[in-house]
Write a protein that holds these residues in place. Sequence first.
Motif, PDB file in Angstrom:
ATOM      1  N   ALA A  52      13.376  -2.964 -19.782  1.00 37.50           N
ATOM      2  CA  ALA A  52      12.229  -2.515 -20.565  1.00 37.50           C
ATOM      3  C   ALA A  52      11.203  -3.623 -20.786  1.00 37.50           C
ATOM      4  CB  ALA A  52      12.707  -1.979 -21.915  1.00 37.50           C
ATOM      5  N   LEU A  53      11.644  -4.866 -20.874  1.00 37.92           N
ATOM      6  CA  LEU A  53      10.724  -5.964 -21.155  1.00 37.92           C
ATOM      7  C   LEU A  53       9.959  -6.409 -19.924  1.00 37.92           C
ATOM      8  CD1 LEU A  53       9.607  -8.126 -23.103  1.00 37.92           C
ATOM      9  CD2 LEU A  53      11.569  -9.568 -22.464  1.00 37.92           C
ATOM     10  N   THR A  54      10.668  -6.571 -18.805  1.00 38.64           N
ATOM     11  CA  THR A  54      10.062  -7.182 -17.619  1.00 38.64           C
ATOM     12  C   THR A  54       9.691  -6.183 -16.534  1.00 38.64           C
ATOM     13  OG1 THR A  54      12.229  -7.543 -16.602  1.00 38.64           O
ATOM     14  CG2 THR A  54      11.378  -9.287 -18.040  1.00 38.64           C
ATOM     15  N   ASN A  55      10.200  -4.956 -16.634  1.00 40.38           N
ATOM     16  CA  ASN A  55       9.903  -3.894 -15.660  1.00 40.38           C
ATOM     17  C   ASN A  55      10.465  -4.174 -14.266  1.00 40.38           C
ATOM     18  OD1 ASN A  55       8.778  -1.264 -15.571  1.00 40.38           O
ATOM     19  ND2 ASN A  55       7.055  -2.000 -14.370  1.00 40.38           N
ATOM     20  N   VAL A  56      11.448  -5.071 -14.173  1.00 33.54           N
ATOM     21  CA  VAL A  56      12.210  -5.210 -12.930  1.00 33.54           C
ATOM     22  C   VAL A  56      13.541  -4.481 -13.124  1.00 33.54           C
ATOM     23  CG1 VAL A  56      11.126  -7.394 -12.327  1.00 33.54           C
ATOM     24  CG2 VAL A  56      13.259  -7.422 -13.636  1.00 33.54           C
ATOM     25  N   MET A  57      14.359  -4.434 -12.085  1.00 33.66           N
ATOM     26  CA  MET A  57      15.636  -3.750 -12.192  1.00 33.66           C
ATOM     27  C   MET A  57      16.491  -4.340 -13.303  1.00 33.66           C
ATOM     28  SD  MET A  57      16.910  -3.227  -8.272  1.00 33.66           S
ATOM     29  CE  MET A  57      16.024  -2.192  -7.121  1.00 33.66           C
ATOM     30  N   GLY A  58      17.164  -3.457 -14.038  1.00 31.34           N
ATOM     31  CA  GLY A  58      18.170  -3.918 -14.971  1.00 31.34           C
ATOM     32  C   GLY A  58      19.426  -4.338 -14.222  1.00 31.34           C
ATOM     33  N   ARG A  59      20.359  -4.931 -14.936  1.00 26.69           N
ATOM     34  CA  ARG A  59      21.556  -5.480 -14.299  1.00 26.69           C
ATOM     35  C   ARG A  59      22.311  -4.432 -13.505  1.00 26.69           C
ATOM     36  NH1 ARG A  59      25.008  -9.911 -15.341  1.00 26.69           N
ATOM     37  NH2 ARG A  59      27.125  -9.555 -14.576  1.00 26.69           N
ATOM     38  N   ARG A  60      22.543  -3.257 -14.104  1.00 25.67           N
ATOM     39  CA  ARG A  60      23.359  -2.240 -13.427  1.00 25.67           C
ATOM     40  C   ARG A  60      22.686  -1.739 -12.156  1.00 25.67           C
ATOM     41  NH1 ARG A  60      25.262   3.089 -16.608  1.00 25.67           N
ATOM     42  NH2 ARG A  60      23.011   3.511 -16.515  1.00 25.67           N
ATOM     43  N   MET A  61      21.386  -1.475 -12.234  1.00 28.85           N
ATOM     44  CA  MET A  61      20.668  -0.995 -11.052  1.00 28.85           C
ATOM     45  C   MET A  61      20.641  -2.063  -9.961  1.00 28.85           C
ATOM     46  SD  MET A  61      16.689   0.185 -10.699  1.00 28.85           S
ATOM     47  CE  MET A  61      16.757   1.959 -10.819  1.00 28.85           C
ATOM     48  N   PHE A  62      20.422  -3.315 -10.362  1.00 28.96           N
ATOM     49  CA  PHE A  62      20.361  -4.389  -9.371  1.00 28.96           C
ATOM     50  C   PHE A  62      21.691  -4.532  -8.649  1.00 28.96           C
ATOM     51  CE2 PHE A  62      21.045  -8.792  -8.127  1.00 28.96           C
ATOM     52  CZ  PHE A  62      19.924  -9.036  -7.352  1.00 28.96           C
ATOM     53  N   LEU A  63      22.790  -4.588  -9.409  1.00 29.67           N
ATOM     54  CA  LEU A  63      24.096  -4.766  -8.781  1.00 29.67           C
ATOM     55  C   LEU A  63      24.443  -3.582  -7.879  1.00 29.67           C
ATOM     56  CD1 LEU A  63      26.147  -6.320 -11.737  1.00 29.67           C
ATOM     57  CD2 LEU A  63      25.100  -7.486  -9.787  1.00 29.67           C
ATOM     58  N   GLY A 116      16.064  -8.562 -10.105  1.00 30.03           N
ATOM     59  CA  GLY A 116      16.681  -7.942 -11.265  1.00 30.03           C
ATOM     60  C   GLY A 116      16.829  -8.932 -12.401  1.00 30.03           C
ATOM     61  N   ARG A 117      16.774  -8.413 -13.616  1.00 27.28           N
ATOM     62  CA  ARG A 117      17.073  -9.228 -14.792  1.00 27.28           C
ATOM     63  C   ARG A 117      18.529  -8.989 -15.161  1.00 27.28           C
ATOM     64  NH1 ARG A 117      14.741  -8.623 -20.967  1.00 27.28           N
ATOM     65  NH2 ARG A 117      15.669 -10.531 -21.806  1.00 27.28           N
ATOM     66  N   MET A 118      19.304 -10.065 -15.175  1.00 29.24           N
ATOM     67  CA  MET A 118      20.735  -9.939 -15.413  1.00 29.24           C
ATOM     68  C   MET A 118      21.088  -9.960 -16.885  1.00 29.24           C
ATOM     69  SD  MET A 118      21.510  -9.600 -12.331  1.00 29.24           S
ATOM     70  CE  MET A 118      23.292  -9.751 -12.210  1.00 29.24           C
ATOM     71  N   GLY A 119      20.141 -10.336 -17.705  1.00 29.78           N
ATOM     72  CA  GLY A 119      20.364 -10.412 -19.143  1.00 29.78           C
ATOM     73  C   GLY A 119      19.804 -11.710 -19.693  1.00 29.78           C
ATOM     74  N   GLY A 120      19.292 -11.680 -20.935  1.00 29.34           N
ATOM     75  CA  GLY A 120      18.736 -12.883 -21.520  1.00 29.34           C
ATOM     76  C   GLY A 120      17.622 -13.445 -20.662  1.00 29.34           C
ATOM     77  N   ASP A 121      17.748 -14.728 -20.314  1.00 32.45           N
ATOM     78  CA  ASP A 121      16.729 -15.365 -19.470  1.00 32.45           C
ATOM     79  C   ASP A 121      17.214 -15.540 -18.038  1.00 32.45           C
ATOM     80  OD1 ASP A 121      18.636 -17.264 -20.341  1.00 32.45           O
ATOM     81  OD2 ASP A 121      17.278 -18.906 -19.876  1.00 32.45           O
ATOM     82  N   GLU A 122      18.225 -14.775 -17.645  1.00 33.54           N
ATOM     83  CA  GLU A 122      18.791 -14.880 -16.299  1.00 33.54           C
ATOM     84  C   GLU A 122      18.252 -13.784 -15.380  1.00 33.54           C
ATOM     85  OE1 GLU A 122      23.164 -16.867 -17.234  1.00 33.54           O
ATOM     86  OE2 GLU A 122      23.003 -14.684 -17.002  1.00 33.54           O
ATOM     87  N   PHE A 123      17.915 -14.193 -14.170  1.00 35.87           N
ATOM     88  CA  PHE A 123      17.404 -13.267 -13.160  1.00 35.87           C
ATOM     89  C   PHE A 123      18.163 -13.488 -11.853  1.00 35.87           C
ATOM     90  CE2 PHE A 123      13.971 -13.841 -16.152  1.00 35.87           C
ATOM     91  CZ  PHE A 123      13.384 -12.591 -16.258  1.00 35.87           C
ATOM     92  N   ALA A 124      18.120 -12.487 -10.989  1.00 41.44           N
ATOM     93  CA  ALA A 124      18.723 -12.599  -9.665  1.00 41.44           C
ATOM     94  C   ALA A 124      17.798 -11.971  -8.639  1.00 41.44           C
ATOM     95  CB  ALA A 124      20.096 -11.924  -9.622  1.00 41.44           C
ATOM     96  N   HIS A 170      30.451  -9.763   1.898  1.00 48.87           N
ATOM     97  CA  HIS A 170      31.218 -10.459   0.872  1.00 48.87           C
ATOM     98  C   HIS A 170      31.234  -9.629  -0.391  1.00 48.87           C
ATOM     99  CE1 HIS A 170      31.612 -14.164   3.145  1.00 48.87           C
ATOM    100  NE2 HIS A 170      30.312 -14.212   3.343  1.00 48.87           N
ATOM    101  N   GLU A 171      32.202  -9.934  -1.250  1.00 46.46           N
ATOM    102  CA  GLU A 171      32.231  -9.290  -2.547  1.00 46.46           C
ATOM    103  C   GLU A 171      31.093  -9.846  -3.396  1.00 46.46           C
ATOM    104  OE1 GLU A 171      35.933  -9.552  -4.501  1.00 46.46           O
ATOM    105  OE2 GLU A 171      37.048  -8.438  -2.979  1.00 46.46           O
ATOM    106  N   LEU A 172      30.352  -8.945  -4.016  1.00 51.37           N
ATOM    107  CA  LEU A 172      29.194  -9.348  -4.799  1.00 51.37           C
ATOM    108  C   LEU A 172      29.607 -10.253  -5.955  1.00 51.37           C
ATOM    109  CD1 LEU A 172      26.193  -9.152  -5.421  1.00 51.37           C
ATOM    110  CD2 LEU A 172      26.666  -7.029  -6.651  1.00 51.37           C
ATOM    111  N   GLU A 173      30.721  -9.956  -6.588  1.00 49.98           N
ATOM    112  CA  GLU A 173      31.158 -10.754  -7.733  1.00 49.98           C
ATOM    113  C   GLU A 173      31.378 -12.213  -7.341  1.00 49.98           C
ATOM    114  OE1 GLU A 173      34.768 -10.879 -11.061  1.00 49.98           O
ATOM    115  OE2 GLU A 173      34.578  -9.161  -9.704  1.00 49.98           O
TER     116      GLU A 173
END
Length: 204
Positions: A52-63, A116-124, A170-173
């Motif tokens: 909602a803040l940055t308008n990029v993918m949220g964590r769940r959608m990105f993963l 995607g925004r992974m949470g807080g100030d983290e992005f991927a 590879h496994e994403l995790e």
Amino acid sequence: GITVTSGVASDTLHLQIQFLFATLSLNAMSIVVMLSTYKYMSYQKYLGELDALTNVMGRRMFLASCDHLQDGWFLFLDVDDFKTINDTFGHDAGDRTLREVAAGLQAAFSDCGIVGRMGGDEFAVLLPRPLPEPELTRRLEQFQSGIVGLLGGSSKVSCSIGVSRFSHPHELEALLKFSDQLLYEVKRSGKGRYLIRDFTPRSL
């Protein structure tokens, strides 16, 4: 068993044809309404998956979008000293910084990957196709130089970035964990930089 004139028979046939066309039109309208409703609901669901803040993918959608990794680049980053930004300039400035960082990532990589925004100030960032390393580093430098003056004055914004190159499924995790380790290696060595390494199952 009733005999009617040709005029009545013709009128009856016309009524039957009109009724048939009316029924077909009603069915067609119903299908259009159903498709429009489905598209609207799908669009609302898509919007709900965006940050909602940055308008990029949220964590769940990105993963979820990172399934079936084959080869490419995976970037994991955070904003250096973000807590200090919030404490010094206020949360509005912190939110603005996150929005601008997200916009900078989109400008640098949206033509060849997803952000995607992974949470807080983290992005991927996932770049799912081979990109020459010189081109990747050019884009990284462009991104860093684009955010450095967000706060104005002598205060500078930077990101520490772990970049993993992968060339097989590879496994994403595991890929995320390896990229996170690279990020914190950058943190320990001075921040505001990026570190690129090849990822293999033996990397962890």
